[in-house]
Design a protein around this motif. Structure first.
Motif, PDB file in Angstrom:
ATOM      1  N   GLN A 167      -0.075   9.198  -1.907  1.00 27.38           N
ATOM      2  CA  GLN A 167       0.803   8.371  -2.847  1.00 27.38           C
ATOM      3  C   GLN A 167       1.864   7.262  -1.962  1.00 27.38           C
ATOM      4  OE1 GLN A 167       2.752  11.303  -4.998  1.00 27.38           O
ATOM      5  NE2 GLN A 167       1.829  10.576  -7.198  1.00 27.38           N
ATOM      6  N   ARG A 168       2.091   7.947  -0.761  1.00 24.34           N
ATOM      7  CA  ARG A 168       2.965   7.285   0.411  1.00 24.34           C
ATOM      8  C   ARG A 168       2.097   6.083   0.935  1.00 24.34           C
ATOM      9  NH1 ARG A 168       4.431  11.797   3.092  1.00 24.34           N
ATOM     10  NH2 ARG A 168       5.909  12.834   1.667  1.00 24.34           N
ATOM     11  N   ASP A 169       0.691   6.459   1.103  1.00 24.21           N
ATOM     12  CA  ASP A 169      -0.238   5.210   1.267  1.00 24.21           C
ATOM     13  C   ASP A 169      -0.437   4.248   0.651  1.00 24.21           C
ATOM     14  OD1 ASP A 169      -0.568   6.809   3.887  1.00 24.21           O
ATOM     15  OD2 ASP A 169      -2.438   7.816   3.400  1.00 24.21           O
ATOM     16  N   LEU A 170      -0.502   4.644  -0.739  1.00 30.21           N
ATOM     17  CA  LEU A 170      -0.869   3.478  -1.651  1.00 30.21           C
ATOM     18  C   LEU A 170       0.747   2.738  -2.009  1.00 30.21           C
ATOM     19  CD1 LEU A 170      -2.632   5.500  -4.448  1.00 30.21           C
ATOM     20  CD2 LEU A 170      -3.585   3.612  -3.155  1.00 30.21           C
ATOM     21  N   LEU A 171       1.672   3.375  -1.778  1.00 28.84           N
ATOM     22  CA  LEU A 171       2.991   2.545  -2.003  1.00 28.84           C
ATOM     23  C   LEU A 171       3.129   1.593  -0.617  1.00 28.84           C
ATOM     24  CD1 LEU A 171       5.702   2.190  -3.430  1.00 28.84           C
ATOM     25  CD2 LEU A 171       6.558   3.982  -1.987  1.00 28.84           C
ATOM     26  N   ASP A 172       2.766   1.966   0.380  1.00 31.60           N
ATOM     27  CA  ASP A 172       2.695   1.061   1.626  1.00 31.60           C
ATOM     28  C   ASP A 172       1.786  -0.016   1.401  1.00 31.60           C
ATOM     29  OD1 ASP A 172       4.866   2.659   3.051  1.00 31.60           O
ATOM     30  OD2 ASP A 172       3.223   3.842   4.127  1.00 31.60           O
ATOM     31  N   LYS A 173       0.841   0.339   1.012  1.00 34.27           N
ATOM     32  CA  LYS A 173      -0.323  -0.727   0.823  1.00 34.27           C
ATOM     33  C   LYS A 173       0.286  -1.858  -0.157  1.00 34.27           C
ATOM     34  CE  LYS A 173      -5.227  -1.655  -0.267  1.00 34.27           C
ATOM     35  NZ  LYS A 173      -6.480  -1.097  -1.036  1.00 34.27           N
ATOM     36  N   ALA A 174       0.959  -1.331  -1.233  1.00 39.46           N
ATOM     37  CA  ALA A 174       1.219  -2.113  -2.381  1.00 39.46           C
ATOM     38  C   ALA A 174       2.768  -2.977  -1.733  1.00 39.46           C
ATOM     39  CB  ALA A 174       1.872  -1.253  -3.614  1.00 39.46           C
ATOM     40  N   ARG A 175       3.483  -2.337  -0.931  1.00 43.13           N
ATOM     41  CA  ARG A 175       4.626  -2.799  -0.265  1.00 43.13           C
ATOM     42  C   ARG A 175       4.021  -4.069   0.674  1.00 43.13           C
ATOM     43  NH1 ARG A 175       8.358   2.216   1.033  1.00 43.13           N
ATOM     44  NH2 ARG A 175       9.468   2.238  -0.958  1.00 43.13           N
ATOM     45  N   THR A 176       2.847  -3.601   1.259  1.00 39.00           N
ATOM     46  CA  THR A 176       2.319  -4.729   2.194  1.00 39.00           C
ATOM     47  C   THR A 176       1.752  -5.918   1.393  1.00 39.00           C
ATOM     48  OG1 THR A 176       1.811  -3.221   3.802  1.00 39.00           O
ATOM     49  CG2 THR A 176       0.533  -5.185   4.081  1.00 39.00           C
ATOM     50  N   HIS A 177       1.216  -5.623   0.380  1.00 35.38           N
ATOM     51  CA  HIS A 177       0.362  -6.760  -0.412  1.00 35.38           C
ATOM     52  C   HIS A 177       1.606  -7.574  -0.989  1.00 35.38           C
ATOM     53  CE1 HIS A 177      -3.503  -4.972  -1.423  1.00 35.38           C
ATOM     54  NE2 HIS A 177      -3.328  -5.428  -0.109  1.00 35.38           N
ATOM     55  N   ASP A 178       2.699  -7.022  -1.579  1.00 34.91           N
ATOM     56  CA  ASP A 178       4.067  -7.647  -1.767  1.00 34.91           C
ATOM     57  C   ASP A 178       4.575  -8.510  -0.737  1.00 34.91           C
ATOM     58  OD1 ASP A 178       6.106  -7.753  -4.251  1.00 34.91           O
ATOM     59  OD2 ASP A 178       7.425  -7.418  -2.494  1.00 34.91           O
ATOM     60  N   TYR A 179       4.560  -8.191   0.438  1.00 34.89           N
ATOM     61  CA  TYR A 179       5.066  -8.853   1.560  1.00 34.89           C
ATOM     62  C   TYR A 179       4.180 -10.395   1.796  1.00 34.89           C
ATOM     63  CZ  TYR A 179       8.605  -5.484   2.780  1.00 34.89           C
ATOM     64  OH  TYR A 179       9.996  -4.732   2.627  1.00 34.89           O
ATOM     65  N   GLN A 180       2.998  -9.960   1.642  1.00 36.95           N
ATOM     66  CA  GLN A 180       2.185 -11.024   1.737  1.00 36.95           C
ATOM     67  C   GLN A 180       2.343 -12.002   0.760  1.00 36.95           C
ATOM     68  OE1 GLN A 180      -1.625  -8.792   1.663  1.00 36.95           O
ATOM     69  NE2 GLN A 180      -1.944  -8.990   3.942  1.00 36.95           N
ATOM     70  N   VAL A 181       2.292 -11.725  -0.636  1.00 33.06           N
ATOM     71  CA  VAL A 181       2.350 -12.712  -1.613  1.00 33.06           C
ATOM     72  C   VAL A 181       3.606 -13.293  -1.437  1.00 33.06           C
ATOM     73  CG1 VAL A 181       2.753 -12.734  -3.964  1.00 33.06           C
ATOM     74  CG2 VAL A 181       1.052 -11.363  -3.117  1.00 33.06           C
ATOM     75  N   LYS A 182       4.825 -12.741  -0.981  1.00 28.54           N
ATOM     76  CA  LYS A 182       5.929 -13.299  -0.864  1.00 28.54           C
ATOM     77  C   LYS A 182       6.063 -14.200   0.372  1.00 28.54           C
ATOM     78  CE  LYS A 182       9.587 -10.679  -0.183  1.00 28.54           C
ATOM     79  NZ  LYS A 182      10.681  -9.636  -0.405  1.00 28.54           N
TER      80      LYS A 182
END
Length: 177
Positions: free
Chosen positions: A54-69
């Motif tokens: 779950q931490r890995d998935l959250l880190d991946k989601a955050r990375t995608h969020d930073y990319q989109v921003k």
């Protein structure tokens, strides 16, 4: 696909939200990041309760969020950036741009009224080609449609035929015959 140069150029926001929105959505879909804008990322209340996966998935989601921003911030200039009050995540930034520039129904109605007036006043200019005039009429009609106005092709053709210069009168007569 993300290495393709045509897909790496971020669409710049030039004030025409509907056009930019379509381009940006396609850009983010091509990068595999549209879900981040559509759904957002769910931040857990307490990260300590997450397992490793779950931490890995959250880190991946955050990375995608930073990319989109990052892409969104590249697309807008500083004056637009400063108007976005909450930049906590990509979805909030996207929704903020949509709310500010996408317009609500009152804004779209006012825009439609202004465009209807422009449409009504359209006439062929002296020395203008038929293609040029048809292009101007179609541009206004496309703006009307993008703001929710239903305008039929037959109405557009009648408008063009009615407002052609006198030197094209023979063409109008020929077509009507």
């Amino acid at each position: 696909m993300s290495d393709d140069n045509s897909m790496s150029k971020v669409p710049r926001f030039d004030g025409y939200y509907d056009h930019w929105c379509e381009l940006m959505e396609n850009f983010l879909r091509a990068k595999g990041l549209w879900g981040t804008v559509k759904k957002g990322i769910g931040e857990p209340l307490d990260e300590t309760l997450l397992n490793e996966n779950q931490r890995d998935l959250l880190d991946k989601a955050r990375t995608h969020d930073y990319q989109v921003k990052h892409y969104l911030f590249q697309a807008i200039d500083r004056s637009v950036f400063e108007q976005i009050l909450d930049r906590i995540n990509a979805k909030v930034v996207w929704d903020s741009l949509k709310g500010k520039y996408g317009g609500n129904e009152k804004v779209k109605k006012a825009t439609r009224n202004a465009l209807k007036r422009e449409y009504e006043l359209l006439e062929m200019r002296k020395g203008e080609s038929i293609d040029g005039y048809c292009g101007r009429v179609n541009a206004v009609c496309n703006k009307l449609r993008s703001n929710g106005e239903d305008i039929k092709e037959s109405t557009i053709i009648e408008k063009i035929m009615r407002t052609l210069n006198e030197k094209f009168l023979y063409i109008v007569v020929f077509i009507e015959e």
